[in-house]
Design an enzyme around this catalytic site. Structure first.
Site, PDB file in Angstrom:
ATOM      1  N   LYS A   1       0.835  -1.208   0.000  1.00  0.00           N
ATOM      2  CA  LYS A   1       0.000   0.000   0.000  1.00  0.00           C
ATOM      3  C   LYS A   1       0.871   1.261   0.000  1.00  0.00           C
ATOM      4  O   LYS A   1       0.648   2.168  -0.799  1.00  0.00           O
ATOM      5  CB  LYS A   1      -0.929  -0.040   1.226  1.00  0.00           C
TER       6      LYS A   1
ATOM      7  N   ARG B   1       2.924   5.896  -3.273  1.00  0.00           N
ATOM      8  CA  ARG B   1       4.074   6.721  -3.667  1.00  0.00           C
ATOM      9  C   ARG B   1       4.358   6.603  -5.154  1.00  0.00           C
ATOM     10  O   ARG B   1       4.802   7.570  -5.785  1.00  0.00           O
ATOM     11  CB  ARG B   1       5.310   6.318  -2.842  1.00  0.00           C
TER      12      ARG B   1
ATOM     13  N   GLY C   1      -4.839   7.927   5.303  1.00  0.00           N
ATOM     14  CA  GLY C   1      -3.935   8.852   5.986  1.00  0.00           C
ATOM     15  C   GLY C   1      -2.716   9.150   5.130  1.00  0.00           C
ATOM     16  O   GLY C   1      -2.241  10.298   5.087  1.00  0.00           O
TER      17      GLY C   1
ATOM     18  N   ARG D   1      -8.265  12.327  12.446  1.00  0.00           N
ATOM     19  CA  ARG D   1      -6.828  12.038  12.574  1.00  0.00           C
ATOM     20  C   ARG D   1      -5.996  13.326  12.565  1.00  0.00           C
ATOM     21  O   ARG D   1      -6.273  14.244  11.801  1.00  0.00           O
ATOM     22  CB  ARG D   1      -6.400  11.069  11.466  1.00  0.00           C
TER      23      ARG D   1
ATOM     24  N   SER E   1       7.238   8.791  12.345  1.00  0.00           N
ATOM     25  CA  SER E   1       6.148   8.728  11.371  1.00  0.00           C
ATOM     26  C   SER E   1       6.684   8.926   9.967  1.00  0.00           C
ATOM     27  O   SER E   1       7.220   9.983   9.630  1.00  0.00           O
ATOM     28  CB  SER E   1       5.104   9.810  11.670  1.00  0.00           C
TER      29      SER E   1
ATOM     30  N   ASP F   1       1.805  -1.347  11.899  1.00  0.00           N
ATOM     31  CA  ASP F   1       0.510  -1.776  11.340  1.00  0.00           C
ATOM     32  C   ASP F   1       0.201  -3.240  11.654  1.00  0.00           C
ATOM     33  O   ASP F   1      -0.924  -3.700  11.436  1.00  0.00           O
ATOM     34  CB  ASP F   1       0.499  -1.571   9.825  1.00  0.00           C
TER      35      ASP F   1
ATOM     36  N   LYS G   1      -4.415   5.773  14.619  1.00  0.00           N
ATOM     37  CA  LYS G   1      -4.524   5.082  13.321  1.00  0.00           C
ATOM     38  C   LYS G   1      -5.981   5.159  12.843  1.00  0.00           C
ATOM     39  O   LYS G   1      -6.755   5.974  13.344  1.00  0.00           O
ATOM     40  CB  LYS G   1      -4.038   3.639  13.469  1.00  0.00           C
TER      41      LYS G   1
ATOM     42  N   ARG H   1      -6.453   1.840  17.890  1.00  0.00           N
ATOM     43  CA  ARG H   1      -6.231   0.383  17.796  1.00  0.00           C
ATOM     44  C   ARG H   1      -5.899  -0.264  19.133  1.00  0.00           C
ATOM     45  O   ARG H   1      -6.000  -1.493  19.235  1.00  0.00           O
ATOM     46  CB  ARG H   1      -5.153   0.067  16.754  1.00  0.00           C
TER      47      ARG H   1
ATOM     48  N   ARG I   1      -7.677  -3.362   9.257  1.00  0.00           N
ATOM     49  CA  ARG I   1      -6.799  -4.312   9.954  1.00  0.00           C
ATOM     50  C   ARG I   1      -7.492  -4.946  11.163  1.00  0.00           C
ATOM     51  O   ARG I   1      -7.157  -6.051  11.563  1.00  0.00           O
ATOM     52  CB  ARG I   1      -5.485  -3.636  10.348  1.00  0.00           C
TER      53      ARG I   1
HETATM   54  C1  S3P Z   1       2.533   4.760   6.213  1.00  0.00           C
HETATM   55  C2  S3P Z   1       3.127   5.049   7.410  1.00  0.00           C
HETATM   56  C3  S3P Z   1       2.623   4.591   8.705  1.00  0.00           C
HETATM   57  C4  S3P Z   1       1.622   3.453   8.552  1.00  0.00           C
HETATM   58  C5  S3P Z   1       0.630   3.694   7.466  1.00  0.00           C
HETATM   59  C6  S3P Z   1       1.334   3.917   6.132  1.00  0.00           C
HETATM   60  C7  S3P Z   1       3.131   5.292   4.978  1.00  0.00           C
HETATM   61  O1  S3P Z   1       1.988   5.667   9.372  1.00  0.00           O
HETATM   62  O2  S3P Z   1       0.953   3.207   9.774  1.00  0.00           O
HETATM   63  O3  S3P Z   1      -0.259   2.588   7.337  1.00  0.00           O
HETATM   64  O4  S3P Z   1       2.744   4.848   3.873  1.00  0.00           O
HETATM   65  O5  S3P Z   1       4.004   6.166   5.059  1.00  0.00           O
HETATM   66  P1  S3P Z   1       2.835   6.743  10.224  1.00  0.00           P
HETATM   67  O6  S3P Z   1       3.924   7.194   9.372  1.00  0.00           O
HETATM   68  O7  S3P Z   1       1.869   7.825  10.565  1.00  0.00           O
HETATM   69  O8  S3P Z   1       3.302   5.999  11.438  1.00  0.00           O
END
Ligand code: S3P
Length: 428
Positions: free
Chosen positions: A21, A26, A93, A121, A166, A314, A341, A345, A387
């Site tokens: 994902k 990206r 997100g 969020r 993050s 995750d 999240k 969670r 999830r």
């Molecule tokens: C992600 C980063 C993570 C992850 C999310 C996908 C990403 O979140 O939990 O499912 O694609 O950069 P955080 O960077 O907020 O921890």
């Protein structure tokens, strides 16, 4: 509503989990920023990544989807059109936060919003550093919550020390940094997933990374390229756990991405004594992959804390289920990020596993699980979180009675073929 009455089957066979994902998102973002044509193979057709495609189409980028192959044709970021409609990021997100970083340095005005979960969020973690770069972003509660309005403007680079681990925050700053004057520096004390840094290089940018510090010069141009998306280890995680806890099982998972910033679950399974083999296929690729074989295992409890947390953030819901079947105590700490999240969670995992008979308690920054416990059937809630929904389905494979979930459709966010894959492994 879906009732799963699986009657404790053995699981056998081989599956290829869908594309990663994070990397799928990206690939489209970078393809849209770059000049020229980008081709993507193994793209995840989950709802989150389709939201990303939809946003870029509204910005005038040409994107063709043919099965899991995606072609992006762009004349570069300065050719994007100011959209007449709101950019809708759904449940994602990653789309919302990374797009903030990208849109901040354009010449256009955009408005972004998502679903009810996205509306809760925190966005200031991205908006604050972007404002330090000069970004003009307005939103509810000072820019904390969607809808967000972004007036693209000229940016200057920053040297930023991350207050939380993050990858979404890091990536938003790096993507804004592409358009900023000067050298952008991001410092992390715990390393989060590094797909953005790897992909910047794949698209021709020069990026320095060492000891948790990422730096690169603004103004670099990206060139379209080919992206091969590996299978998502966060999706594979549900079958790694299913194979380890279901009776008389052996599952082979092909083409799983094992980037070390994502592969914490492999370390945990090993520490807990799982019967598992990991054969690395392509170590030289931009994103390395492996074939992983997992068999029914005798597991021991463990402690999951500190620097490993961002490497498996995750996977914590499904690791909590795994811990209910391990001998002894499992402690998960330093994981307060779980509260922000798709749902909280910590609360969701503890509440739902308790309904199945697990011995589990929430703590401030994680949970404590005593095992092994026999799980029974129950009616569970997914809280609209893919999830949590998949955790419930894997629990149904080992529970003594039927397990019901209220909203199985939310699983399509990251794994549209999930139930087909469970059935294939049961009927092998
Ligand atoms: C992600 C980063 C993570 C992850 C999310 C996908 C990403 O979140 O939990 O499912 O694609 O950069 P955080 O960077 O907020 O921890």
């Amino acid at each position: 509503m879906k009732t799963m009455d699986y009657k404790r089957p053995g699981l056998h066979g081989e599956i290829q989990v869908p594309g990663d994902k994070s990397i799928s998102h990206r690939s489209v973002m970078f393809g849209a920023i770059a000049e020229g044509t980008t081709t993507v193979e193994g793209f995840l057709l989950g709802e989150d990544c389709l939201s990303t495609i939809d946003c870029f189409r509204k910005l005038g980028v040409k994107i063709d989807v043919d099965g899991t192959n995606v072609k992006i044709e762009s004349a570069g970021i300065d050719a994007w059109k100011e959209p007449k409609e709101v950019l809708y990021t759904g449940n994602s997100g990653t789309t919302t936060r990374l797009m903030l970083g990208i849109l901040a340095g354009t010449k256009i005005h955009t408005i972004m919003t998502g679903d009810a979960s996205i509306g809760k969020r925190p966005m200031r973690r991205v908006v604050d550093p972007l404002r330090l770069m000069g970004a003009q972003i307005a939103g509810r509660e000072g820019g904390q919550f969607t809808p967000l309005a972004i007036q693209g403007t000229e940016l200057t680079s920053i040297d930023y020390t991350m207050p939380v681990a993050s990858a979404q925050v890091k990536s938003a700053i790096l993507l804004a940094g592409l358009r900023a004057k000067g050298t952008t520096v991001v410092r992390e004390s715990e390393i989060s997933r590094d797909h953005t840094e790897r992909m910047l290089r794949q698209f021709g940018a020069k990026v320095e990374t060492a000891d948790g510090v990422v730096s690169f010069e603004g103004g670099q141009k990206l060139r379209g390229t080919h992206v091969n998306v590996p299978g998502d280890i966060s999706s594979a995680a549900f079958f790694l756990v299913a194979g380890a806890i279901a009776q008389k099982s052996e599952i082979v998972l092909k083409n799983v991405g094992v980037n070390e910033t994502r592969a914490g679950i492999i370390d945990v399974l090993q520490a807990m004594g799982a019967d598992m083999e990991v054969v690395i296929e392509d170590e030289q690729a931009a994103e390395p992959t492996a074939t992983i074989t997992i068999r029914t295992s005798n597991l021991a409890g463990t402690t999951i804390e500190g620097a490993i947390i961002p490497r498996l953030i995750d996977e914590i819901p499904i690791l909590a289920l795994l811990a209910t079947q391990a001998q002894g105590r499992t402690i998960i700490k330093d994981a307060e990020e779980l509260k922000v999240k798709e749902t909280d969670r910590i609360t969701a995992v503890v509440a739902e596993l308790k309904k199945l008979g697990a011995d589990i308690e929430a703590t401030e920054d994680g949970m404590i699980i005593n095992g092994p416990t026999k799980l029974h059937g129950a009616s569970l809630q997914s809280y609209g979180d893919h999830r949590i929904g998949m955790m419930a389905a894997v629990a149904a494979l080992i529970a003594d009675g039927p397990v019901e979930i209220d909203d199985p459709d939310c699983i399509a966010v990251s794994y549209p073929m999930f139930f087909e894959h469970i059935e294939a492994l049961m009927n092998h």
